[in-house]
Scaffold this active site. Structure first.
Site, mmCIF file in Angstrom:
data_model
loop_
_atom_site.group_PDB
_atom_site.id
_atom_site.type_symbol
_atom_site.label_atom_id
_atom_site.label_comp_id
_atom_site.label_asym_id
_atom_site.label_seq_id
_atom_site.Cartn_x
_atom_site.Cartn_y
_atom_site.Cartn_z
ATOM 1 N N ARG A 172 28.360 3.609 -32.852
ATOM 2 C CA ARG A 172 28.180 3.996 -31.444
ATOM 3 C C ARG A 172 28.151 5.519 -31.298
ATOM 4 N NH1 ARG A 172 29.364 0.651 -27.164
ATOM 5 N NH2 ARG A 172 30.396 2.311 -26.028
ATOM 6 N N ARG A 176 25.988 14.925 -35.509
ATOM 7 C CA ARG A 176 24.855 15.834 -35.272
ATOM 8 C C ARG A 176 24.963 17.101 -36.106
ATOM 9 N NH1 ARG A 176 25.413 14.909 -29.364
ATOM 10 N NH2 ARG A 176 24.341 12.933 -28.989
ATOM 11 N N ARG A 248 40.810 -6.498 -26.349
ATOM 12 C CA ARG A 248 41.730 -5.406 -26.091
ATOM 13 C C ARG A 248 41.730 -5.169 -24.586
ATOM 14 N NH1 ARG A 248 45.132 -4.380 -29.887
ATOM 15 N NH2 ARG A 248 45.328 -2.173 -29.343
ATOM 16 N N ARG A 278 43.207 8.529 -24.751
ATOM 17 C CA ARG A 278 42.498 9.617 -24.081
ATOM 18 C C ARG A 278 43.072 9.837 -22.694
ATOM 19 N NH1 ARG A 278 36.566 6.496 -23.522
ATOM 20 N NH2 ARG A 278 37.349 4.758 -22.319
ATOM 21 N N GLU A 299 45.291 6.754 -21.037
ATOM 22 C CA GLU A 299 44.796 5.422 -21.363
ATOM 23 C C GLU A 299 45.489 4.893 -22.622
ATOM 24 O OE1 GLU A 299 40.545 5.498 -20.595
ATOM 25 O OE2 GLU A 299 40.294 4.020 -22.179
ATOM 26 N N TYR A 347 30.292 -6.218 -26.890
ATOM 27 C CA TYR A 347 30.685 -4.866 -26.459
ATOM 28 C C TYR A 347 29.448 -4.222 -25.808
ATOM 29 C CZ TYR A 347 33.027 -0.249 -27.333
ATOM 30 O OH TYR A 347 33.627 0.982 -27.242
ATOM 31 N N ASP A 349 27.302 -1.952 -22.999
ATOM 32 C CA ASP A 349 27.313 -0.862 -22.030
ATOM 33 C C ASP A 349 26.594 -1.323 -20.761
ATOM 34 O OD1 ASP A 349 28.625 0.918 -23.700
ATOM 35 O OD2 ASP A 349 26.779 1.661 -24.597
HETATM 36 N N1 UDP Z 1 36.390 6.770 -31.828
HETATM 37 C C1 UDP Z 1 37.282 7.494 -32.584
HETATM 38 N N2 UDP Z 1 37.674 8.718 -32.132
HETATM 39 C C2 UDP Z 1 37.242 9.244 -30.970
HETATM 40 C C3 UDP Z 1 36.323 8.504 -30.202
HETATM 41 C C4 UDP Z 1 35.919 7.261 -30.651
HETATM 42 O O1 UDP Z 1 37.739 7.045 -33.621
HETATM 43 O O2 UDP Z 1 37.679 10.357 -30.614
HETATM 44 C C5 UDP Z 1 35.962 5.429 -32.326
HETATM 45 C C6 UDP Z 1 36.859 4.315 -31.787
HETATM 46 O O3 UDP Z 1 37.005 3.332 -32.786
HETATM 47 C C7 UDP Z 1 36.057 3.788 -30.618
HETATM 48 C C8 UDP Z 1 34.627 3.913 -31.144
HETATM 49 O O4 UDP Z 1 34.643 5.123 -31.906
HETATM 50 O O5 UDP Z 1 36.382 2.442 -30.313
HETATM 51 C C9 UDP Z 1 33.556 3.961 -30.073
HETATM 52 O O6 UDP Z 1 33.845 5.014 -29.182
HETATM 53 P P1 UDP Z 1 33.288 5.027 -27.691
HETATM 54 O O7 UDP Z 1 33.579 6.374 -27.141
HETATM 55 O O8 UDP Z 1 31.891 4.545 -27.680
HETATM 56 O O9 UDP Z 1 34.247 3.969 -26.968
HETATM 57 P P2 UDP Z 1 34.386 3.594 -25.395
HETATM 58 O O10 UDP Z 1 34.087 4.819 -24.588
HETATM 59 O O11 UDP Z 1 33.441 2.441 -25.184
HETATM 60 O O12 UDP Z 1 35.833 3.196 -25.315
#
Ligand code: UDP
Length: 383
Positions: A172, A176, A248, A278, A299, A347, A349
């Site tokens: 996901r 870059r 979850r 976060r 969160e 999962y 979006d």
């Molecule tokens: N992830 C991580 N560190 C970060 C952000 C994301 O390890 O700082 C991993 C984590 O396993 C997460 C996945 O990448 O579930 C996908 O992140 P995304 O931001 O797409 O998750 P969402 O915003 O859908 O919770």
């Protein structure tokens, strides 16, 4: 007049209601909660006046022009680019991994080509075919970056080591070799000026559409309708006869402060020693507004219990076997189509949900003209 029931007033349900109502069906939408928009629900925070995403941050992004044009019929979108920051150790970085992150992390001044060559060196080349999240990360970026940004966060988010998770979750996030710090690689991105709930309300605002809030739809109600579109949890439709599918859920700890708390909408906390994943400061999702006070939500992720709100389908091998049994049962039903994140246990979006709901409506209207039955799924949930 074809009489349709839609279970769930999130994006799946609202798009279907709009499309089928407009095509002349009589549509009744049911939602167990007291509001529409599902987990995308937005509401003004009473104390601060900030437009808050009640079930956590939702940033609209898509590369599908049809979806982008479609959603804008129901509300104004404001320019917004999600630029996530991440705290690892005692430093703050830019996410997704980009040239600034790499250069800051290693104290270097790599050019794009140099960084690419560097990643080829630090990536674990002994992993030919990454079998899980951890192997995917190690082969792509090596151990240091993986441990700094992904290991702790992912363990907190999913409640298990990344070696137990599929590689698809890491995919996901892009890596870059330039300074682009846009969290998404989508062509279009924005935030609804007045929130997602207003958009969903506008989708549901049609003379052929009736909405019943605080009303859980179950299988016994299906007999009163020509067809049911079900966006609730697929296992609930069958009374969890093959066990509960794992999700979850999230807990949010609310804090109110003066002024600007963290200077950005989302900051991730990558270390496992910090219990939250976060912090979202919602006023930064609406930078065109101004508020003296601010509200932030820490969160926390945990396993979803029977009375909690499901967020992320776990979808490990065990859950997929269980899902396969529910799919088999669903295909044996008639007059019901399973849609959306909970209906198909994926999962998803927002933009994918909308695209699939549009396709589902089209398929249904085409089936109505012909002689074949509408299938239980428009997309294979196991694909
Ligand atoms: N992830 C991580 N560190 C970060 C952000 C994301 O390890 O700082 C991993 C984590 O396993 C997460 C996945 O990448 O579930 C996908 O992140 P995304 O931001 O797409 O998750 P969402 O915003 O859908 O919770």
């Amino acid at each position: 007049m074809t009489h349709i029931a839609i279970a769930g007033a999130g994006f799946s349900g609202a798009v279907l209601a709009q499309e089928l109502g407009r095509a002349g069906c009589r549509v009744e939408v049911f939602d167990a909660r007291p509001h529409v928009a599902g987990n995308c629900h937005t509401a003004r925070d009473g104390a601060t006046g900030v437009l808050a995403h009640t079930y956590g941050p939702h940033i609209f992004h898509t590369s599908n022009l049809r979806v982008w044009e479609y959603i804008q019929q129901f509300g104004e979108f404001m320019p917004f680019v999600n630029r996530v920051k991440a705290i690892s150790g005692d430093r703050v970085y830019s996410l997704p991994l980009n040239l600034l992150t790499t250069n800051q992390f290693f104290g270097r001044t790599f050019s794009p080509a140099e960084a690419q060559a560097f990643f080829a060196e630090i990536g674990d080349r002994s992993i030919a075919e990454p079998a899980n999240f951890e192997e995917q990360a190690l082969s792509l970026m090596g151990r240091e970056l993986y441990e700094a940004f992904f290991k702790g966060y992912t363990t907190k988010q999913w409640g298990m080591p990344p070696s137990a998770l599929p590689a698809s979750i890491l995919k996901r996030l892009p890596v870059r070799f330039n300074y682009d710090d846009n969290y998404y690689a989508s062509i279009y991105q924005g935030m609804p000026r007045h929130g997602y709930t207003q958009i969903v309300e506008n989708m549901l605002d049609h003379e052929n559409v009736e909405v019943h809030l605080g009303t859980r739809f179950d299988r016994s109600m299906a007999k009163d309708f020509d067809h049911v579109f079900y966006s609730g949890p697929i296992d609930a439709w069958f009374d969890h006869s093959d066990g509960r599918l794992g999700y979850r859920t999230l807990d949010f700890e609310r804090e109110e402060h003066a002024g600007d708390y963290q200077g950005n909408a989302v900051i991730n906390y990558c270390n496992e020693t910090v219990p939250w994943t976060r912090i979202a400061e919602h006023k930064h999702f609406a930078p065109w507004e101004s508020h003296e006070r601010t509200v932030v939500f820490k969160e926390y992720s945990r396993l979803c219990g029977p009375d909690d709100t499901p967020y992320y389908p776990i979808r490990l091998a065990e859950e997929k076997t269980q899902l396969a049994r529910y799919i088999e049962k669903a295909r044996a039903e008639s007059g019901v189509t399973f849609v959306g994140r909970l209906g198909t246990y994926r999962y998803l979006d927002m933009h994918i949900t909308i695209a699939e709901a549009l396709e589902t409506a089209e398929r249904f209207l085409a089936h109505r003209q012909g002689t074949t039955a509408m299938p239980a799924f428009v997309v294979d949930p196991l694909a």
